[in-house]
Design a protein around this motif. Structure first.
Motif, short mmCIF file in Angstrom:
data_model
loop_
_atom_site.label_atom_id
_atom_site.label_comp_id
_atom_site.label_asym_id
_atom_site.label_seq_id
_atom_site.Cartn_x
_atom_site.Cartn_y
_atom_site.Cartn_z
N MET A 161 8.46 68.56 36.13
CA MET A 161 8.61 69.71 37.02
C MET A 161 7.30 69.95 37.75
SD MET A 161 9.82 73.54 36.01
CE MET A 161 9.22 74.91 36.92
N ASP A 170 9.95 73.33 45.72
CA ASP A 170 11.36 72.95 45.75
C ASP A 170 12.17 73.95 44.93
OD1 ASP A 170 10.92 72.28 43.09
OD2 ASP A 170 10.92 70.12 43.47
N GLN A 188 13.19 73.97 41.99
CA GLN A 188 12.70 74.23 40.64
C GLN A 188 11.67 75.35 40.62
OE1 GLN A 188 11.28 70.38 39.38
NE2 GLN A 188 13.22 69.93 38.37
N LEU A 189 10.99 75.58 41.74
CA LEU A 189 9.95 76.60 41.80
C LEU A 189 10.38 77.85 42.56
CD1 LEU A 189 6.84 74.34 42.49
CD2 LEU A 189 7.52 75.41 40.34
N GLU A 190 11.61 77.90 43.01
CA GLU A 190 12.08 79.01 43.82
C GLU A 190 11.88 80.37 43.13
OE1 GLU A 190 16.14 80.59 46.06
OE2 GLU A 190 16.26 78.89 44.69
#
Length: 125
Positions: free
Chosen positions: A1, A24, A26-28
């Motif tokens: 990640m 992306d 995953q980090l929203e």
């Protein structure tokens, strides 16, 4: 990640958030939450969230997808944005191209550098 590169500093009612790395889906949530928490903390040292002026420095971002763009748009102009005054102060070439392809460079408040955004924020005082 991927890891969210995030730092902030405050000068009076102006908050500069520098974001870097690959943003992306995953980090929203982390990106959204960090922006909200930073503005909330800054507002606690002023007289409320709408007194804070926010600068998002995206010059360290190497990639962003639609989920990251959505977080940025909401922070700048969304109906639940965390501040009344918010701009982008600096973008990497990749981010600028992505935003341009989507037609956002003409619709979002963007300054070439964080320093130029700081000058504008000071004038808003």
């Amino acid at each position: 990640m991927p890891e969210l590169e995030f730092s902030s500093r405050q000068e009076g009612a102006i908050v500069i958030i520098s974001i870097g790395g690959e943003l992306d889906a995953q980090l929203e949530v982390a990106l959204h939450d960090r922006i909200e928490a930073t503005v909330r903390q800054a507002a606690g040292s002023t007289d409320g969230k709408f007194s804070v002026r926010l600068i998002l420095d995206l010059s360290g971002v190497t990639f962003l997808d639609s989920s990251a763009i959505r977080v940025i748009i909401n922070a700048l102009i969304g109906p639940n944005r965390p501040t009344k005054w918010a701009v982008i102060g600096g973008m990497s070439g990749r981010v600028e191209r992505s935003m341009g392809l989507l037609g956002l460079t003409d619709r979002l408040p963007i300054f070439a550098t964080a320093a130029q955004a700081m000058d504008a924020a000071r004038l808003e005082s």
